[in-house]
Design a protein around this motif. Sequence first.
Motif, short mmCIF file in Angstrom:
data_model
loop_
_atom_site.label_atom_id
_atom_site.label_comp_id
_atom_site.label_asym_id
_atom_site.label_seq_id
_atom_site.Cartn_x
_atom_site.Cartn_y
_atom_site.Cartn_z
N ALA A 36 150.91 2.01 -13.88
CA ALA A 36 149.60 1.37 -13.77
C ALA A 36 149.70 -0.13 -14.02
CB ALA A 36 148.62 2.00 -14.76
N LEU A 37 150.49 -0.55 -15.01
CA LEU A 37 150.66 -1.97 -15.30
C LEU A 37 151.34 -2.68 -14.13
CD1 LEU A 37 151.79 -1.58 -19.01
CD2 LEU A 37 149.64 -2.64 -18.24
N ALA A 38 152.33 -2.04 -13.53
CA ALA A 38 152.99 -2.61 -12.35
C ALA A 38 152.00 -2.72 -11.19
CB ALA A 38 154.19 -1.77 -11.95
N ASN A 39 151.16 -1.70 -11.03
CA ASN A 39 150.13 -1.73 -10.00
C ASN A 39 149.20 -2.93 -10.18
OD1 ASN A 39 150.71 0.38 -8.27
ND2 ASN A 39 149.43 1.87 -9.33
N ALA A 40 148.86 -3.21 -11.44
CA ALA A 40 147.96 -4.34 -11.70
C ALA A 40 148.59 -5.65 -11.24
CB ALA A 40 147.61 -4.39 -13.19
N ASN A 44 156.45 4.48 -2.96
CA ASN A 44 155.74 5.74 -2.73
C ASN A 44 154.24 5.46 -2.79
OD1 ASN A 44 154.81 6.13 -5.59
ND2 ASN A 44 157.02 6.29 -5.94
N CYS A 45 153.45 6.49 -2.58
CA CYS A 45 152.01 6.30 -2.43
C CYS A 45 151.28 6.07 -3.75
CB CYS A 45 151.40 7.50 -1.71
SG CYS A 45 151.90 7.60 0.03
N SER A 46 151.97 6.15 -4.87
CA SER A 46 151.31 5.86 -6.15
C SER A 46 150.97 4.39 -6.31
CB SER A 46 152.20 6.32 -7.31
OG SER A 46 152.33 7.74 -7.31
N SER A 47 151.48 3.54 -5.41
CA SER A 47 151.10 2.13 -5.40
C SER A 47 149.74 1.91 -4.76
CB SER A 47 152.16 1.29 -4.68
OG SER A 47 153.38 1.32 -5.37
N LEU A 48 149.13 2.98 -4.23
CA LEU A 48 147.84 2.85 -3.57
C LEU A 48 146.81 2.16 -4.46
CD1 LEU A 48 145.83 3.55 -1.25
CD2 LEU A 48 145.38 5.70 -2.48
N MET A 49 146.75 2.59 -5.74
CA MET A 49 145.73 2.02 -6.62
C MET A 49 145.91 0.52 -6.83
SD MET A 49 146.45 5.35 -7.28
CE MET A 49 147.55 5.51 -8.71
N GLY A 50 147.16 0.04 -6.86
CA GLY A 50 147.41 -1.39 -6.98
C GLY A 50 146.98 -2.15 -5.74
N MET A 51 147.33 -1.62 -4.57
CA MET A 51 146.91 -2.26 -3.32
C MET A 51 145.40 -2.31 -3.21
SD MET A 51 149.72 -3.24 -1.72
CE MET A 51 149.07 -3.62 -0.08
N LEU A 52 144.75 -1.17 -3.48
CA LEU A 52 143.29 -1.13 -3.41
C LEU A 52 142.64 -2.06 -4.43
CD1 LEU A 52 142.55 2.69 -2.91
CD2 LEU A 52 142.16 0.86 -1.26
N ILE A 59 142.67 10.11 -7.18
CA ILE A 59 142.56 9.18 -8.32
C ILE A 59 141.71 7.98 -7.92
CG2 ILE A 59 143.83 7.63 -9.86
CD1 ILE A 59 146.21 9.58 -9.58
N SER A 60 141.98 7.44 -6.73
CA SER A 60 141.25 6.26 -6.27
C SER A 60 139.77 6.57 -6.04
CB SER A 60 141.88 5.73 -4.97
OG SER A 60 143.22 5.34 -5.19
N ALA A 61 139.47 7.84 -5.76
CA ALA A 61 138.08 8.25 -5.55
C ALA A 61 137.40 8.65 -6.85
CB ALA A 61 138.03 9.41 -4.55
N LEU A 99 142.41 11.21 -13.75
CA LEU A 99 143.33 10.19 -14.24
C LEU A 99 142.68 8.81 -14.23
CD1 LEU A 99 146.66 11.45 -12.62
CD2 LEU A 99 145.75 11.92 -14.89
N THR A 100 141.53 8.73 -14.88
CA THR A 100 140.72 7.51 -14.88
C THR A 100 141.48 6.32 -15.48
OG1 THR A 100 138.71 8.82 -15.03
CG2 THR A 100 138.56 6.51 -15.67
N ARG A 101 142.21 6.56 -16.55
CA ARG A 101 142.92 5.45 -17.21
C ARG A 101 143.97 4.85 -16.28
NH1 ARG A 101 147.23 4.97 -21.25
NH2 ARG A 101 146.80 3.18 -22.59
N LEU A 102 144.69 5.69 -15.55
CA LEU A 102 145.68 5.22 -14.60
C LEU A 102 145.02 4.33 -13.55
CD1 LEU A 102 148.45 5.16 -13.24
CD2 LEU A 102 147.95 7.42 -12.28
N ARG A 103 143.89 4.76 -13.04
CA ARG A 103 143.19 3.97 -12.02
C ARG A 103 142.72 2.63 -12.59
NH1 ARG A 103 137.91 3.42 -11.48
NH2 ARG A 103 137.37 5.36 -12.56
N MET A 104 142.11 2.65 -13.76
CA MET A 104 141.51 1.43 -14.28
C MET A 104 142.56 0.42 -14.73
SD MET A 104 138.07 2.81 -16.17
CE MET A 104 137.44 1.14 -16.32
N VAL A 105 143.65 0.90 -15.34
CA VAL A 105 144.72 -0.03 -15.71
C VAL A 105 145.38 -0.61 -14.47
CG1 VAL A 105 146.95 -0.24 -16.89
CG2 VAL A 105 145.13 1.11 -17.92
N SER A 106 145.39 0.15 -13.38
CA SER A 106 145.92 -0.34 -12.10
C SER A 106 145.06 -1.43 -11.51
CB SER A 106 146.04 0.81 -11.09
OG SER A 106 147.02 1.75 -11.48
#
Length: 263
Positions: free
Chosen positions: A15-19, A41-49, A93-95, A99-106
């Motif tokens: 999540a921190l890397a996504n941010a 991989n697709c877990s970077s989606l939250m950072g891009m969004l 997660i993005s929707a 895993l709210t914390r992962l999304r918000m920290v991202s």
Amino acid sequence: TAEEEKQYGVWQRLALANAHLGEIVASQIREGNLPVGLLANCSSLMGMLGGVQHSGPTGRPLKVGLVWIDAHGDFNTPETTLSGMLGGMPVAISAGLGLTRLRMVSGLDPALPPSYITMAGVRDTDPLEQELLDRHRIDMITAPDLIEPGNAIHEQMVRLSEITDIIYVHIDMDVLDPREVPGHGLTVPGGPTSRQLAEALTLMFSYPKVAALGIASTPYGEDDPDQLSRQAVYNLIVGAIEGLDHGGVIRVTLQQCGDAQRC
């Protein structure tokens, strides 16, 4: 950062890397560039969004539309997943479905309403995942509609353009014909070739609200000995660029990460 690396939990560090990824994306959009994320991989989606969401001039979050191009929905939650794989959850997660914390920290806050999401090429879902997709009425573009791009793409791009401020297009390479991604472990028959998908991207990127592209899970090195997947990525990027209307001028900025494997 080195200090963040010490924090507890792989998901927290992700999540921190996504941010940080989001900060790069937002700054590039503000400068008038097209960010192209080459993602592990697709877990970077939250950072891009998150970056797209916070790229506006006023500081208020923009309403972000997502075109998700993948053989899989990645709409699982910890309650529905059969594999437990985090990579099968980023759209849910993005929707805001878990895993709210992962999304918000991202850096993605608020979550995307399901109506802001269009999926394309999805043809392999888990049973409970499909139930979630149906329950939230996620709009779909079929794989045949990517193979022969036309009205279905235009209808969805018009729909997203009307209800959102800005649009991000995300591709998992397993959406393609498996012959072009032989080193990918999650391919599914029936997908478009990279040139067919490039034509679809040209249509999508002709819409002015499309502002960023992400391409995830590209086999490389020993998994791509003939560089078929690498060539496929080039084809997709060219297709997106051909759809842009920037007065004939396109600025390209390359950002290099110190650790290629983690990038």
